[in-house]
Scaffold this motif. Structure first.
Motif, short mmCIF file in Angstrom:
data_model
loop_
_atom_site.label_atom_id
_atom_site.label_comp_id
_atom_site.label_asym_id
_atom_site.label_seq_id
_atom_site.Cartn_x
_atom_site.Cartn_y
_atom_site.Cartn_z
N SER A 1 -11.43 53.73 24.61
CA SER A 1 -11.11 55.13 24.27
C SER A 1 -12.09 55.70 23.25
CB SER A 1 -9.67 55.24 23.77
OG SER A 1 -9.46 54.35 22.73
N ASN B 1 -15.61 46.47 17.39
CA ASN B 1 -14.83 47.70 17.36
C ASN B 1 -15.27 48.68 16.30
OD1 ASN B 1 -13.39 46.65 19.32
ND2 ASN B 1 -11.64 46.02 18.06
N ILE C 1 -9.50 62.94 20.90
CA ILE C 1 -9.20 61.76 20.11
C ILE C 1 -8.37 60.81 20.98
CG2 ILE C 1 -8.02 60.90 18.03
CD1 ILE C 1 -10.30 62.57 17.19
N ASN C 2 -8.84 59.60 21.07
CA ASN C 2 -8.18 58.56 21.87
C ASN C 2 -8.16 58.85 23.37
OD1 ASN C 2 -7.70 56.99 19.64
ND2 ASN C 2 -5.81 58.08 19.17
N ASN D 1 -14.05 52.80 21.22
CA ASN D 1 -13.35 51.53 21.05
C ASN D 1 -13.45 50.73 22.35
OD1 ASN D 1 -11.41 49.48 21.01
ND2 ASN D 1 -10.19 50.58 19.48
N GLU E 1 -13.03 57.61 19.98
CA GLU E 1 -12.38 57.77 18.68
C GLU E 1 -12.83 59.04 17.97
OE1 GLU E 1 -13.18 54.07 16.69
OE2 GLU E 1 -11.36 53.20 17.53
N ASN E 2 -14.07 59.45 18.25
CA ASN E 2 -14.60 60.61 17.54
C ASN E 2 -15.90 61.07 18.19
OD1 ASN E 2 -14.48 62.45 15.55
ND2 ASN E 2 -14.62 60.98 13.86
#
Ligand code: AFP
Length: 302
Positions: free
Chosen positions: A119, A81, A264-265, A114, A121-122
């Motif tokens: 998803s 992760n 994000i996400n 992730n 993250e950035n």
């Protein structure tokens, strides 16, 4: 994360675009991609070069390509992760233009990912390579947008940084043959009556590059033909929004909100890998002009 292998793959694509037989590279290979576009040989050649270039980079666990139906994970990668990334890319953006020798390009975006929640993250880096009169690589590098060109020694040489600070040209870039809402038609009329010059190449890479170099506004809104917008979120809209942000601009959605705030996400699944969305990209100055315009319009109609 070093993406030198990726940049090298752009050199190979540039070589094929310039020198291989046009009949060969533009041949339809009887394949329809998930966006319902027919795939030409050059799309697959570019796709394969890019995939091969990132396959051995430890932390890139997979990719999303316009030419693959779903997210693809590399086998035998150490998925954890903390340090997992995926690369999303459009191997040849604007490939229909290649038939008429009009500039095309590759767009990419490196996401921190992730793998458990699937998803984003950035965004770590995004950029594009233009195969035009020159082969130009434009990429983010922390808080700068670098402009490099391929020289005679086959090296990407840095020319300058791109920033909206000194870009003052009034250009609006939209395909006016689409049918838009009254609100958007009024906005386009606003640009016309305020002496903006219209430009439309029809390759996002070329149109957005022009705006980044000179100033102005690029729009691909929803229309009668594309009710959900045409451009793909993960490998066209997010990467360009990120480049524009770093250069001192913004990417905004249908409601004129910052589109990167939704990344994000953002959870990726088979149904949204090729999601299309409406997009407007411009400098911060143009964004304020646009908000002022809507304030004035609201006052007139209320
Ligand atoms: P192709 O890759 O199918 O040629 O489409 C290019 C593109 O996705 C994007 O690069 C352009 O901004 C947009 O479509 C142009 O579309 P229209 O000129 O057909 O409106």
């Amino acid at each position: 994360m070093y993406l030198d292998n990726l940049y090298d793959s752009f050199k190979k694509i540039s070589e094929v675009v310039r020198h291989d037989s046009l009949k060969y590279i533009n041949a339809n290979i009887n394949k329809i991609n998930k966006s319902n576009d027919s795939v030409n040989r050059i799309d697959m050649i570019a796709h394969n070069y890019i995939v091969d270039s990132i396959r051995d980079l430890d932390n890139i666990i997979g990719y999303i390509s316009e030419e693959s139906d779903d997210i693809i994970y590399f086998e035998n990668k150490n998925i954890n992760n903390i340090n997992s990334y995926i690369l999303a890319f459009d191997p040849i953006d604007g490939s229909k233009n290649l038939l008429s020798n009009i500039t095309v390009g590759t767009i990419y975006c490196l996401y921190k990912f992730n793998p458990n929640t699937k998803s984003i993250e950035n965004i770590i880096e995004s950029g594009y390579c233009l195969y035009g009169p020159r082969t130009i690589l434009v990429k983010t590098n922390n808080d700068t947008v670098e402009h490099l060109s391929l020289n005679e020694k086959y090296i990407f040489n840095k020319d300058c940084n791109l920033s909206f600070e000194n870009n003052t040209e009034k250009i609006y870039c939209v395909n006016e043959s689409n049918k838009f809402s009254n609100e958007l038609n009024d906005l386009i009329t606003f640009y016309k009556t305020n002496n903006y010059n219209q430009r439309w190449v029809g390759s996002m890479v070329s149109d957005c590059h022009q705006i980044l170099c000179k100033g102005g506004i690029f729009m691909y809104p929803n229309s009668e033909k594309y009710p959900k917008g045409k451009l793909r979120l993960l490998y066209e809209v997010f990467p360009f929004s990120y480049i524009f942000k770093v250069a001192g601009g913004i990417g905004i959605d249908n409601n004129y909100n910052n589109i990167l705030e939704s990344h994000i996400n953002f959870k990726i699944n088979s149904n949204n890998v090729h999601k299309q969305v409406p997009i407007i990209l411009c400098s911060n100055k143009e964004y304020h002009n646009l908000l002022n315009y809507f304030d004035i319009r609201e006052n007139i109609f209320c």
